[in-house]
Write an enzyme that holds these catalytic residues in place. Structure first.
Site, short mmCIF file in Angstrom:
data_model
loop_
_atom_site.label_atom_id
_atom_site.label_comp_id
_atom_site.label_asym_id
_atom_site.label_seq_id
_atom_site.Cartn_x
_atom_site.Cartn_y
_atom_site.Cartn_z
N HIS A 1 0.75 -1.15 -0.17
CA HIS A 1 -0.05 0.06 -0.05
C HIS A 1 0.87 1.42 0.00
O HIS A 1 1.86 1.15 0.63
CB HIS A 1 -0.94 0.09 1.14
CG HIS A 1 -2.20 -0.75 1.29
ND1 HIS A 1 -2.08 -2.19 1.36
CD2 HIS A 1 -3.44 -0.67 1.28
CE1 HIS A 1 -2.84 -2.79 1.28
NE2 HIS A 1 -4.09 -1.84 1.16
N ASP B 1 14.86 18.23 0.58
CA ASP B 1 15.66 18.43 -0.81
C ASP B 1 16.15 17.49 -1.38
O ASP B 1 16.43 17.38 -2.74
CB ASP B 1 16.73 19.26 0.04
CG ASP B 1 17.44 20.33 -0.84
OD1 ASP B 1 16.61 20.69 -2.02
OD2 ASP B 1 18.65 20.48 -0.81
N GLU C 1 13.71 15.49 -3.62
CA GLU C 1 13.68 16.56 -4.74
C GLU C 1 14.63 16.23 -5.79
O GLU C 1 14.27 15.90 -7.12
CB GLU C 1 13.53 17.93 -4.34
CG GLU C 1 12.09 18.23 -3.86
CD GLU C 1 12.11 19.74 -3.73
OE1 GLU C 1 10.98 20.28 -3.67
OE2 GLU C 1 13.03 20.32 -3.46
#
Length: 487
Positions: free
Chosen positions: A327, A457, A460
């Site tokens: 999940h 960060d 990303e």
């Protein structure tokens, strides 16, 4: 009979005949008047035109409407507007403003064109619509292309955006150009009702230049002016909205975005990747009202909301693979109602997850999240995965289900934790607790989630997403660099 009586009878008969004649005359006059009135009837608001003329006019209008339906939604021949240098800039063409990069409007003899000008692109340049078209249904794009002058072969691609230019996807296959005569290309992009814009990109990285002309877009809809990109795609709502903190990849509910397809399942929102057979990311919010006593539904099933021609991952797709149906939004976060719990068992909410990773490391973090909620907090969660090549109970696999499902090599999660309250975005500040972890999808993992703490960060950098982008910029810059203590 006496002469007197005969005379009276004759006079009576004459009077009857006169009466009948009068009636006939009156009827004739009425009919004549009606005929004159009908033939000379004027069209209201259009003096001097008869009913017969009106019928012709009405017929012409119908024909005009029919013609309008078949007219292209957008027609750009690059005849209006002028840009003669290759510097980046915006040029206003007949259809609207376009952004040119290493592109010009070419009017030289070497430019292949149907009129006096054509688009010319060099290097890795592009021409991008700086406005949107409102469409409904299938969109067809046609255009002509040719090599400039005697240049060598090159290639180009057509890209499209359905979220006002935040992100683009390629439409169709790359086109190789080998001829210096104009040829035609056609592309089809199926999309739901919404907006779309296009980007013509030269992609061969060589020194050739390519001309483009007669750009047409056909679909139902109308032109709309460019608008600032002030809202992410996906319609972010208010407090407790599953996408309150932002749409990480600019996902949109359009078939053009097949590998970044936004789905709202009510109890969570996700970006689905058709080619991977899994979500890119899933976002949801957890509060005490989401937690109840509902037992686990265990009704794994395909998601009927996927487009009909996409591959459907089923409840049996993972069998024998060595990976769990893992999940994203967990069953345990949706136990208030049966409907909420069942929603978490859709296969669009699953990834191939190494069993020990799922049942120990990930379970520990999910349990900790619910402990935070029961202690008086609410939590915004983003979970995602990337890469290929996980290690399950049967060893390493890059894909399962006959290569229809990609096995990620990393799984990450971000928690934004707030005390219960209102105006959530406004309450987030540099002191708000953020937990970010990034873990290998391996069966041999540390069961302590704190062993994999990282920064938003860093996530990303590897995903190329813009995470938590609805948080005010100054606050966000501090939060994405924080590493939690894990306590």
């Amino acid at each position: 009979m006496s002469k007197k009586r005969k005379k009276q009878k004759k006079q009576k008969t004459q009077k009857k005949n006169q009466g009948f004649s009068s009636i006939v005359v009156i009827v004739i006059l009425i009919l004549a008047a009606f005929a004159v009135t009908t033939c000379s009837r004027k069209i209201p608001g259009d003096p001097g035109k008869s009913a017969h003329t009106a019928k012709k006019k009405s017929h012409r209008k119908k024909n005009n409407k029919s013609a309008a339906r078949t007219a292209p939604l957008l027609a750009e021949d690059f005849e209006v507007g002028n840009k003669t240098n290759y510097n980046n800039g915006v040029v206003t063409l007949l259809s609207g403003p376009w952004k040119f990069k290493d592109a010009v409007t070419g009017a030289l003899d070497e430019d292949h064109k149907t009129g006096s000008q054509a688009l010319r692109i060099r290097d890795n340049g592009m021409a991008v619509m700086n406005f949107d078209i409102t469409v409904n249904g299938t969109v067809t794009v046609t255009l002509k292309y040719a090599l400039y002058g005697a240049d060598e072969s090159g290639s180009w691609e057509l890209w499209a955006s359905v979220n006002r230019g935040q992100s683009y996807v390629r439409i169709g296959a790359p086109v190789t150009v080998t001829a210096a005569t104009l040829r035609s290309a056609a592309f089809t992009a199926a999309t739901s009702t919404g907006t779309i814009r296009f980007d013509i990109r030269k992609t061969d990285k060589g020194n050739s230049r390519i001309n483009f002309d007669v750009f047409r877009v056909a679909a139902g809809g109308q032109l709309t002016p460019a608008a600032p990109d002030t809202k992410p795609a996906g319609g972010v709502g208010g407090d407790d909205d599953n996408l309150l903190l932002g749409n990480p990849s600019g996902a949109a509910s359009s078939l053009v975005m097949a590998n970044n397809y936004l789905m709202d399942k009510g109890y969570y929102k996700l970006s689905y990747n058709r080619d991977r057979g899994t979500p890119n990311w899933v976002c949801w919010h957890v509060s005490r009202k989401d937690l109840g006593s509902m037992s686990r539904a265990n009704d794994f099933r395909p998601d009927a909301d996927l487009p009909v021609d996409w591959y459907q991952v089923t409840q049996s797709s993972y069998i024998g693979s060595g990976f769990d149906r893992g999940h994203n939004c967990p069953s345990g976060d949706r136990t208030a109602t049966r409907e909420a719990n069942e929603a978490t068992f859709l296969m669009t909410n699953m990834i191939p997850q190494a069993p020990n990773h799922n049942q120990h490391l990930w379970k520990n973090l999910e349990d900790y999240t619910r402990e935070l909620v029961m202690d008086g907090n609410e939590v915004y969660v983003i979970m995602g995965s990337y890469g290929s090549g996980g290690v399950g109970s049967k060893g390493m696999s890059k894909s399962i289900d006959h290569s229809n499902i990609i096995v990620p090599d990393h799984i990450w999660k971000i928690l934004v934790i707030l005390p219960e309250g209102n105006n959530d975005l406004q309450r987030i500040d540099k002191h708000t607790r953020i937990i970010a972890i990034n873990t290998p999808n391996k069966n041999e993992v540390n069961t302590r989630w704190s062993a994999y703490l990282t920064t938003v960060d860093d996530i990303e950098r590897v995903t190329h997403y813009k995470l938590l982008d609805k948080i005010p910029a100054a606050v966000r810059q501090e939060l994405i660099k924080k590493i939690d203590t894990g306590e």
